[in-house]
Design an enzyme around this catalytic site. Sequence first.
Site, PDB file in Angstrom:
ATOM      1  CG  ASP A 182      -0.249  -0.049   3.177  1.00  0.00           C
ATOM      2  OD1 ASP A 182       0.275   1.222   3.196  1.00  0.00           O
ATOM      3  OD2 ASP A 182       0.237  -0.984   3.302  1.00  0.00           O
ATOM      4  CG  ASP A 242       1.709   5.122   5.218  1.00  0.00           C
ATOM      5  OD1 ASP A 242       1.382   4.085   6.420  1.00  0.00           O
ATOM      6  OD2 ASP A 242       2.698   6.394   6.191  1.00  0.00           O
TER       7      ASP A 242
END
Length: 290
Positions: A209, A211
């Site tokens: 991802d 973050d």
Amino acid sequence: MDSYLGIIGGSGLYEIDGLEKTEWVEVKGPFGAPSDAILTGRLEGMPIAFLPRHGRGHVHTPTSVPYRANIDALKRLGVTDVISLSACGSFREEIAPGDFVIVDQFIDRTFARDKSFFGPGCVAHVSVAHPTCPRLGAACATAARDAQVTVHEGGTYLAMEGPQFSTLAESKMYRQSWGADVIGMTNMPEAKLAREAELCYASVAMVTDYDSWHPEHGEVDVTQIVATLLGNADKARDLVRRLPALLGADREPCRHGCDRALEHAILTAPEARNAELVARLDAVAGRVLG
């Protein structure tokens, strides 16, 4: 010395094609029980020890992982080289979910974990200026490329305590002011302890991802992370499968000194050392403590 490869990773990574003579082994040590039994076997003739960092079924939080017991158990088995495989978030647009990063630096923001095997009665200070082994890292990068994985060589991993993900303000600070490249919760104190145990250590951070800083991707979502993790697990197994051929069966002394990290690190005079603590260090530091 023969190479003995230890893998610390997550669910599914021990289901590696070609892993033979497998056995789950219980290892007892003076720092308590490791996260789980350790899967031992052989891959292309090389002995392999796989340790599920969070335990099978993911029972340990990043904070409750018994890092000292894990590293002690691997050293006690005879492991010489440790590859850490872990999920992470990215602070860089160009480091996308699904990519791998060969970490070579850390910023340690953890605060609730035992970070050293040593202590009162036997004091030691090892250098972690360069906390990973370039030889192992280069082998992981080559294996990743051969496995058709997008890999970034070099990067700074910010280790946070967790278990919550970053606030937006933290994410922006780590990215803009601190210059971190990825963020995770498990590589510290793991890397520091591996250095104290004189083990070569490399970190392969698998991006799941962005973050919380990325304006187009929103906050971190566990469902999204799990979906990306499943794809990364296939890539990680392929990477591990290629390592024995790259590392070779015969391991020479580490030219970067990882296997001699304690050579001048212990400060406590022999006559002042705590006998009980010294006994606990038999696997980790027996080479220098006798």
